[in-house]
Each structure stands twice: as C-alpha cells, then as structure tokens.
Design a protein around this motif. Structure first.
Motif, PDB file in Angstrom:
ATOM      1  N   LEU A   1       0.832  -1.195   0.000  1.00 53.56           N
ATOM      2  CA  LEU A   1       0.000   0.000   0.000  1.00 53.56           C
ATOM      3  C   LEU A   1       0.877   1.261   0.000  1.00 53.56           C
ATOM      4  N   VAL A   2       0.587   2.178  -0.903  1.00 49.93           N
ATOM      5  CA  VAL A   2       1.315   3.455  -0.984  1.00 49.93           C
ATOM      6  C   VAL A   2       0.334   4.577  -0.667  1.00 49.93           C
ATOM      7  N   LYS A   3       0.626   5.349   0.370  1.00 50.73           N
ATOM      8  CA  LYS A   3      -0.312   6.394   0.791  1.00 50.73           C
ATOM      9  C   LYS A   3       0.021   7.773   0.230  1.00 50.73           C
ATOM     10  N   GLY A   4       1.202   7.920  -0.321  1.00 51.26           N
ATOM     11  CA  GLY A   4       1.567   9.202  -0.918  1.00 51.26           C
ATOM     12  C   GLY A   4       1.551   9.120  -2.432  1.00 51.26           C
ATOM     13  N   GLU A   5       2.410   9.917  -3.070  1.00 51.30           N
ATOM     14  CA  GLU A   5       2.521   9.902  -4.530  1.00 51.30           C
ATOM     15  C   GLU A   5       3.175   8.590  -4.982  1.00 51.30           C
ATOM     16  N   CYS A   6       2.754   8.126  -6.142  1.00 46.48           N
ATOM     17  CA  CYS A   6       3.329   6.877  -6.665  1.00 46.48           C
ATOM     18  C   CYS A   6       3.253   6.906  -8.187  1.00 46.48           C
ATOM     19  N   GLU A   7       4.407   6.713  -8.847  1.00 46.10           N
ATOM     20  CA  GLU A   7       4.448   6.769 -10.313  1.00 46.10           C
ATOM     21  C   GLU A   7       4.139   5.417 -10.945  1.00 46.10           C
ATOM     22  N   ASP A   8       4.353   4.333 -10.231  1.00 41.03           N
ATOM     23  CA  ASP A   8       4.169   3.001 -10.814  1.00 41.03           C
ATOM     24  C   ASP A   8       3.314   2.144  -9.896  1.00 41.03           C
ATOM     25  N   CYS A   9       2.057   2.538  -9.770  1.00 44.58           N
ATOM     26  CA  CYS A   9       1.145   1.848  -8.857  1.00 44.58           C
ATOM     27  C   CYS A   9      -0.145   1.449  -9.574  1.00 44.58           C
ATOM     28  N   TRP A  10      -0.765   0.407  -9.063  1.00 41.50           N
ATOM     29  CA  TRP A  10      -2.137   0.079  -9.427  1.00 41.50           C
ATOM     30  C   TRP A  10      -3.046   0.966  -8.576  1.00 41.50           C
ATOM     31  N   VAL A  11      -4.056   1.554  -9.176  1.00 38.89           N
ATOM     32  CA  VAL A  11      -4.979   2.430  -8.447  1.00 38.89           C
ATOM     33  C   VAL A  11      -6.368   1.805  -8.476  1.00 38.89           C
ATOM     34  N   ALA A  12      -6.917   1.520  -7.315  1.00 41.36           N
ATOM     35  CA  ALA A  12      -8.220   0.870  -7.232  1.00 41.36           C
ATOM     36  C   ALA A  12      -9.333   1.818  -7.651  1.00 41.36           C
ATOM     37  N   PRO A  13     -10.302   1.348  -8.432  1.00 40.97           N
ATOM     38  CA  PRO A  13     -11.425   2.206  -8.826  1.00 40.97           C
ATOM     39  C   PRO A  13     -12.267   2.597  -7.607  1.00 40.97           C
ATOM     40  N   GLU A  14     -12.958   3.700  -7.726  1.00 43.51           N
ATOM     41  CA  GLU A  14     -13.846   4.233  -6.689  1.00 43.51           C
ATOM     42  C   GLU A  14     -13.085   4.725  -5.464  1.00 43.51           C
ATOM     43  N   VAL A  15     -12.326   3.821  -4.817  1.00 42.78           N
ATOM     44  CA  VAL A  15     -11.704   4.167  -3.530  1.00 42.78           C
ATOM     45  C   VAL A  15     -10.340   4.827  -3.687  1.00 42.78           C
ATOM     46  N   GLY A  16      -9.651   4.609  -4.818  1.00 38.55           N
ATOM     47  CA  GLY A  16      -8.404   5.296  -5.105  1.00 38.55           C
ATOM     48  C   GLY A  16      -7.169   4.796  -4.366  1.00 38.55           C
ATOM     49  N   HIS A  17      -7.264   3.681  -3.647  1.00 41.44           N
ATOM     50  CA  HIS A  17      -6.073   3.174  -2.938  1.00 41.44           C
ATOM     51  C   HIS A  17      -5.031   2.702  -3.950  1.00 41.44           C
ATOM     52  N   LYS A  18      -3.751   2.946  -3.617  1.00 45.96           N
ATOM     53  CA  LYS A  18      -2.660   2.642  -4.542  1.00 45.96           C
ATOM     54  C   LYS A  18      -1.774   1.520  -3.995  1.00 45.96           C
ATOM     55  N   PHE A  19      -1.382   0.623  -4.904  1.00 45.06           N
ATOM     56  CA  PHE A  19      -0.511  -0.493  -4.534  1.00 45.06           C
ATOM     57  C   PHE A  19       0.608  -0.584  -5.557  1.00 45.06           C
ATOM     58  N   ARG A  20       1.830  -0.651  -5.045  1.00 44.44           N
ATOM     59  CA  ARG A  20       2.970  -0.659  -5.957  1.00 44.44           C
ATOM     60  C   ARG A  20       2.942  -1.920  -6.832  1.00 44.44           C
ATOM     61  N   LYS A  21       3.430  -1.756  -8.072  1.00 43.37           N
ATOM     62  CA  LYS A  21       3.407  -2.882  -9.008  1.00 43.37           C
ATOM     63  C   LYS A  21       4.531  -3.884  -8.739  1.00 43.37           C
ATOM     64  N   SER A  22       5.624  -3.400  -8.186  1.00 43.60           N
ATOM     65  CA  SER A  22       6.742  -4.293  -7.867  1.00 43.60           C
ATOM     66  C   SER A  22       7.550  -3.695  -6.714  1.00 43.60           C
ATOM     67  N   PRO A  23       8.279  -4.505  -5.976  1.00 41.22           N
ATOM     68  CA  PRO A  23       8.330  -5.965  -6.090  1.00 41.22           C
ATOM     69  C   PRO A  23       7.046  -6.614  -5.549  1.00 41.22           C
ATOM     70  N   ASP A  24       6.934  -7.915  -5.761  1.00 41.04           N
ATOM     71  CA  ASP A  24       5.749  -8.645  -5.304  1.00 41.04           C
ATOM     72  C   ASP A  24       5.604  -8.541  -3.793  1.00 41.04           C
ATOM     73  N   GLY A  25       4.379  -8.351  -3.350  1.00 36.44           N
ATOM     74  CA  GLY A  25       4.097  -8.223  -1.927  1.00 36.44           C
ATOM     75  C   GLY A  25       3.970  -9.563  -1.217  1.00 36.44           C
ATOM     76  N   PHE A  26       3.829  -9.477   0.084  1.00 35.86           N
ATOM     77  CA  PHE A  26       3.751 -10.655   0.953  1.00 35.86           C
ATOM     78  C   PHE A  26       2.553 -11.538   0.588  1.00 35.86           C
ATOM     79  N   TYR A  27       1.387 -10.929   0.481  1.00 38.69           N
ATOM     80  CA  TYR A  27       0.181 -11.693   0.137  1.00 38.69           C
ATOM     81  C   TYR A  27       0.305 -12.325  -1.244  1.00 38.69           C
ATOM     82  N   LYS A  28       0.770 -11.556  -2.216  1.00 32.75           N
ATOM     83  CA  LYS A  28       0.839 -12.059  -3.590  1.00 32.75           C
ATOM     84  C   LYS A  28       1.725 -13.293  -3.682  1.00 32.75           C
TER      85      LYS A  28
END
Length: 780
Positions: A447-474
């Motif tokens: 989860l990225v709470k500030g600015e992020c140039e290479d993130c997935w952005v969730a529709p409606e809610v706008g939460h951002k998740f970095r594309k790499s490296p792979d996260g713990f859950y993934k």
C-alpha cells in the motif's frame, strides 16, 4: 543414528531450569516415539528507532537480565517489516514464560520503537523456525535415550534435522468417546452429579463403562483403556465444551488426576481456542469442523451425522437430554440409554472419515496441530500460514492489536429479475478475490499512501498499490494457486483410490485457504490487517462484474442476477464463446458453474431457488430467513419451492392448503411444531421475556437442565396473554389439544409459504380458505 519420524504434535516443559520441546511422532516401524529438542531457546525482537544507538540499546537491554532466566543473547539483525527494511535486536532468554516479562521492560528502553514476536507460543515458534509441521515426515540425526516419564516405545534426543518430506502416513490409532451424566436436579454439576456411562469406539468396535456404585471406578477404567489402547487421536463431539471439563472437575474435586497423556502424570488441560490438550495425543472436537456446515441449523451430533449420511436418525436410538435420568432410573429402559450412548460414540467415530482427511490437509498447509485447528477460526488458520511464510521471507510478524470496527463497501449485487426463468447459465469467476489480490499486488506491505508513479490504483476508492516488487500476500497466494493447479492435474491420472482422495482433499484445502485471504485481510483481529486492501479488492470486483454484465448484454444475453463473483444469464447465443471472451478480456478464470433448467427469484437479493439439468434443486437464502420457525414451517417452505420448480404454482398452493388442513385436524406431531432458539446469555441477564426465555425459565423451575450456550425448544399453547407468556418447553407438552393451532397457521405456516408465493400474486386468504377453488383462481 539416523531416524525418520512422522509428526503428530508438539509440546514443551521446563526441566532442570531449561526448556525441552517434545516432538510426538511415529517412526518407520510404527513405534510411538518422542523426539526431544533441548537446545532451542525462546526469543523476540525489538525494532529500533532510525536514530537509535544500537550498541547502547543492546547494553541497556542486557542490564534487564535476571538470574531466573537470564538474557543470553542480544544480536543486531536486518529484517523487513511490512516489506520495509528495519534494524532489529534479537533478544534470547532461557525460560519461555519470561519472554512476556522482558517484552514489557524492553518496550520502555530508549531507542526501541516496538517489541514484536513476543506472543508466539514457544513450541510453535520452534516448529516455524524449523519448518516442521504435523502429518509430515522428517529425517534427523538422533541419539536414543531413556526417559521413564514418557509412555512411548522409544525416546530420542535430537541432534540435527536432515530433511523434511512428505510420504504415505502410518496407520493412526483413533478412538472416539462420549459420556452420559445423571443430572436429575437441573444444570449438571460435576461436584454432585455422577458420570453414569462412558462409551468408546475404535476400529475394534464399541465398549462401554457403566457405573455400578461409584463413577470414579468407571472413570479409572476409561483412563486405563486410553493408556492401553494408546490412541494417536481422540475424537469427541462438543467434548471441549462438555465431556473434558466435566470429567476433569469430577475427578479433581476428589483429589485425583485424569492421567491419560503420553507423559506420566499428565491430564488434559485447556489451551488455545478453547481446546483441551492431551499430551502426546491429538484431542479433536469434531464440533469445530461441523460448525462450518451452514445447511444444518441445530448442529447436534445426530443432525450432523444424519445430514452427512454417516448414521441416519432412522437407524439409531434418539433420546432427548432430559430423558436420561428417566431411562437410567428405570431398569426396563436402561438398555435403550446404553444403545443411545453407543450410537452417539459410533457416529462420532464414523464422522472421522468426513472431517479428518480435509483437516489433515489444512494442518499440513498451516502447520497448526489438528486439535487446535479444529477449534480455530478461518482467520487464525490463515494467520498461522502467514506466520510460517513470514519467517521464510525474513518478514517480522506484526503484533495483534485491538481495533475499532470499520465498515467498507462489499461486492456488487445486481438486482434480480423477479419471477420464473428457464435456461439460465451461472458464470462464476474461480477465486476472483485471490486473483485480484495477485493481479494488483494487494497487501498491507504494498500500500502506498503518498505519490506513486508506478502503482495500481483501485477504482472508486483510489487506494494505490505498488506494481513491484511482489508483496507478501501475492507471493503466498501464488504458491497456493500454483500448487492447487499441480495437484488437480494429478487427480485424473491417479489410479490409487486413497491417493486420489488425498489429492482431492489437498486441492480443496488449498482453495479454501486461498479464498480466505481476502476475509482475513479485513478481519479486525488480523496481524496483517488492511482495510484499504479489503476495500480495493471489492472495488475491483465490482468493476469487473459491472463490465462483464455490460459485455454479456452487448452479446445478446440478458443478465437476470449478479452477486460478488458470479452472474446469472440467459439467451440463445454461444455461451462457451462468451466465456472465452470474458477470460481473454479480464485475465481471470471464469467457468459455467451451473445450468438451471428453471429458476425463480424474489425481489430480494441473495434469495433464489432453481432446478439444474440433472434434477438437483438448489435453495439459497430462504431457509435462513427466520430463526424462530418450527420444522414444519421450514420444511413446508422447502417443499413449496420444489413444487413450484417441478409442478407449478398451483400445486404449491395445494400443498400449503393440505398442510393447513392437517394442522386444523391436529394430524401433525408436536415435535414438528417445536421452535428452537439459542440461549446466548444466562437467564438472569435477559431484560426482555422473549418466548424462548420464558420457556427456559419454566423448564428450570421444573428441574430440567438449562444453561448458557445451549438451546431451548418450545411450543406455543392456547390461552390468554402475550405469545411469549404462552411459550412452553416442548417436553412439558404432551397433548396436541393444548397447542395454539391459529398461531401456527397465522404466524408460522402461512408466512413461511408467502415469502415464496407472494412473488406470484398469491394472497394469504387463498391459502387459508380451504374451500377455495384453486383451479378457477388460475383461470381468471
């Protein structure tokens, strides 16, 4: 020497001022053995402030050391915390219980940001660090030693673990047991009321211990039987809630121990998740597994065994709890009570074939011993898997913290088109939420709470998740998904029936665990909690379902319902081609889950019923609408649904009218009119006199057993006053003429049927007027 051992369970003791971990196992020759680890020590971590003087903090921590359990090591390590690099001090001591003492003191040391991993049980810490899991084999260098305190064939001291591997398991010794108590004077009191029967069942059949003069004698006989048979697994049904605590208090009140463990002078003791631990054996309460069967509302042993086809109610003795004193006291009826006990314990034993293969696979995945796993919630099962994987990934395990409830928007539900539909396809996304979590790298560490140039952005809610490296859950979800695919691919070609069953249980367990990750992430008790992650998953899910529904309509089909990860469609186009197009466009696996020959929906979401092409009837949502309906009303609703799907609405109406006529003629057994409700509180805690509370009070006054957490069955009888005042315990009403027939027709039968039939324009008066010409009604 080198030995191979199949792990059953872990425990530990402090001996001569040092902890010893016991690995309870079976060797290749089938001997029950104990492998002792004497060199592992408890530890925890202190996360340091960025500006902390590492050496000074370490020295300050060392000064906290006490002679009873000295701090033996403070080492600087590089770890990751929610994916970010952190400096930590690994603090080791001697006695596990002192970890908590040191935790609180270390937290106050200047330069320490947070203390973590101080709440992990010592023997589980060992199993995590060494990747040892029950129902797996390991090869090790060991030295045979003598230990007269252990009831095993051989005892070894562990020198070095060489290899961990899977292989065919040994034959396990399994025993089921069940007790009956003579409780004539109200709620059973182990200090007063004797244990009159203890039934056991093994692969050799059944055996009973029946009280003659003193129940202490049969409890001793039972304990001797356990030691002689030496079971690896002890099965019970609600044994953690009743049998074990009752037996323990019964013997302890007389100064005796229930010594049945594989360590001399050890008795069952209550542990995590409310389960009772028996040293060296797996005490498994099958009620923990049965609790997940949503279709069975009252999860009594006879109901579960009947539903699963293990022992049908028609094939066994059925008694009510309040009848036990009567059947014990009457010599002419005692044999029936003995048969009832045998049927209970046989049912418990046979349920092992339903629950244990799946439970064993969950244990092999999570590492949580089977007795704990049976009582642990899905969230805890997921968490133990995460904790094991965290160690492999060099991730710090977060502390569990208290959180206030936070709501968020769930999955998309497309409103149903009410009425009857024919030729309906159900398109279901396979594991949609885990797939979304993998695709968009969702997790608390990405989860990225500030600015992020290479993130997935969730529709409606706008939460951002970095594309790499792979996260713990993934990373963990990918492992589960890939293993499941590999396991499923082996099933069709596997010729051995046992192995095929094992593989199927394995793939099912992997699927269940993967599908539970989303729910775990939004669980307030989760160590790796992420509201933003849970919100993002459902947001992407809603977007996908909306887009799929639009595509379906564009291809000439009609969407008649949608819910979270599936859509119900009808039309004359090529459905297989549509499925392929959806998969290619969205990159998610979707399949035709079911084809309904006929299905009907109400205006309410999540409530429908249909008949498939092979004649199977699915009923969703209706049976759980009301918890205060009698069996007759619930059964009638199901039969009304079946009639609509197979014979039409007019036949369903006739059915209801027939049932009403039977009630008026008093041709139904009282048992079918019983309403069951749980007593979630003690009777004195209830402020409102609800029907079930009044019935429970009347039962207590008459001397019957009523206790918190149990269920009370009641019927409504004729008379003046409120309905709640006319609720009587069903076992105190033997005359059908006392029953308030109008109440059951007006408040039970008609409402249960109208929840279905009102969708088709049927009025209550149509059902109640038994002289009404139903055929003329439909001609109008």
């Amino acid at each position: 020497m080198i030995g191979c051992f199949y792990i059953l369970d872990f425990s530990y003791d402090v001996e001569e001022g040092k902890p010893v971990i016991y690995i309870w196992a079976i060797d290749k020759e089938g001997n029950r053995v104990a492998v002792l680890e004497k060199n592992f020590r408890p530890y925890f971590y202190a996360i340091l402030d960025d500006s902390a003087d590492t050496n000074k903090v370490a020295e300050d921590i060392k000064r906290l050391s006490v002679s009873q359990s000295p701090i033996t090591s403070v080492k600087l390590e590089e770890r990751k915390y929610y994916g970010n690099p952190v400096k930590v001090l690994r603090i080791e001591t001697v006695i596990p219980a002192y970890v908590r003492t040191y935790r609180d003191k270390v937290a106050k040391v200047r330069g320490v940001k947070e203390v973590v991993e101080a709440d992990i049980r010592f023997y589980m810490r060992y199993s995590i660090d060494n990747d040892l899991k029950p129902f797996n084999w390991f090869k090790a260098e060991v030295e045979e030693i003598q230990d007269s305190k252990l009831r095993v064939k051989k005892v070894y001291e562990l020198k070095k673990i060489i290899q961990i591997y899977e292989d065919k398991p040994p034959e396990l010794r399994i025993m089921a047991f069940d007790i009956e108590v003579y409780n004539k004077y109200g709620s059973p009191n182990p200090r007063r009321d004797p244990v009159i029967i203890i039934g056991v069942w093994t692969n050799n059949g059944g055996k009973q211990f029946v009280m003659k003069d003193d129940d202490l004698e049969i409890i001793r006989e039972f304990a001797k039987f356990v030691l002689d048979y030496d079971p690896d697994i002890i099965l019970g049904y609600n044994s953690n809630g009743f049998d074990w605590p009752y037996l323990l208090e019964r013997v302890n009140s007389r100064g005796i121990k229930l010594d049945i463990g594989r360590k001399v002078n050890s008795e069952p003791s209550q542990g995590t998740y409310g389960h009772y631990s028996v040293v060296g054996r797996l005490n498994v309460d099958l009620l923990g597994f049965a609790s997940s069967i949503a279709e069975v509302k009252v999860k009594s042993l006879d109901n579960i065994a009947d539903y699963l086809g293990v022992v049908k109610k028609t094939e066994r003795v059925n008694l009510e709890w309040y009848q036990i004193p009567e059947y014990w006291s009457d010599p002419s009826k005692r044999d029936i009570l003995l048969k009832y006990n045998m049927d209970d314990v046989r049912s418990t034993y046979l349920l092992k074939d339903v629950f244990l293969p799946f439970g064993e696979q969950l244990t092999m995945i999570t590492g949580l011993p089977l007795d704990q796993l049976s009582m642990a919630s899905v969230g805890y099962r997921v968490e133990w898997l995460l904790m094991r994987e965290a160690y492999k990934f060099n991730e710090i395990i977060p502390n569990r913290v208290e959180r206030e409830y936070e709501s968020y928007k769930g999955g998309l539900v497309i409103s149903p088109a009410p009425g009857i539909h024919e030729g309906v396809y159900v398109l279901d996304f396979s594991s949609m939420y885990p797939s979304i979590m993998i695709k968009y790298n969702i997790g608390p560490d990405t989860l990225v709470k500030g600015e992020c140039e290479d993130c997935w952005v969730a529709p409606e809610v706008g939460h951002k998740f970095r594309k790499s490296p792979d996260g713990f859950y993934k990373r963990i979800l990918q492992k589960l998904v890939e293993e499941r695919k590999a396991v499923k691919s082996k099933i069709p070609t596997e010729k051995d029936e046992y192995e095929r069953r094992r593989l199927d249980e394995r793939q099912r367990a992997l699927k269940v665990m993967a599908n539970a990750f989303y729910g775990y992430m939004g669980w307030l008790g989760a160590r790796w909690y992420s509201k933003e992650g849970a919100e993002a998953v459902t947001a992407w899910g809603r977007e996908i379902i909306s887009s799929v529904a639009k595509l379906v309509e564009e291809r000439g089909f009609k969407v008649i319902y949608g819910d979270t990860d599936s859509v119900f469609i009808k039309g004359s186009g090529n459905v297989d081609s549509l499925v392929n197009e959806i998969m290619n466009k969205f990159g998610l696996e979707i399949k035709i889950d079911k084809i309904y020959k006929k299905i009907f929906f109400t205006e309410n979401k999540k409530r429908y019923a249909g008949i498939t092409e092979d004649g199977k009837i699915d009923i969703v949502g209706f049976e759980a609408v009301r918890g205060d309906w009698c069996d007759l009303a619930k059964d009638l609703q199901r039969r009304v649904i079946e009639k609509i799907l197979t014979s039409g609405v007019d036949e369903a109406v006739k059915l209801v009218r027939d049932v009403i006529m039977k009630i008026r003629r008093k041709e139904v057994p009282i048992q079918d009119l019983v309403i069951w409700k749980s007593l979630d509180k003690s009777l004195e805690e209830y402020e409102v006199d609800a029907p079930h509370v009044n019935a429970a009070k009347k039962a207590m006054k008459a001397g019957y057993v009523i206790f918190k957490g149990g269920k009370i069955g009641y019927v409504i009888v004729k008379g003046s006053g409120k309905i709640s005042e006319r609720a009587e315990p069903y076992f105190m009403v033997n005359d059908i003429n006392r029953i308030d027939i109008d109440y059951y027709i007006d408040k039970q039968i008609v409402p249960s049927a109208m929840r279905i039939l009102e969708q088709f324009g049927i009025k209550e008066s149509t059902l109640k007027n038994t002289s009404f010409d139903i055929l003329n009604f439909f001609k109008k």
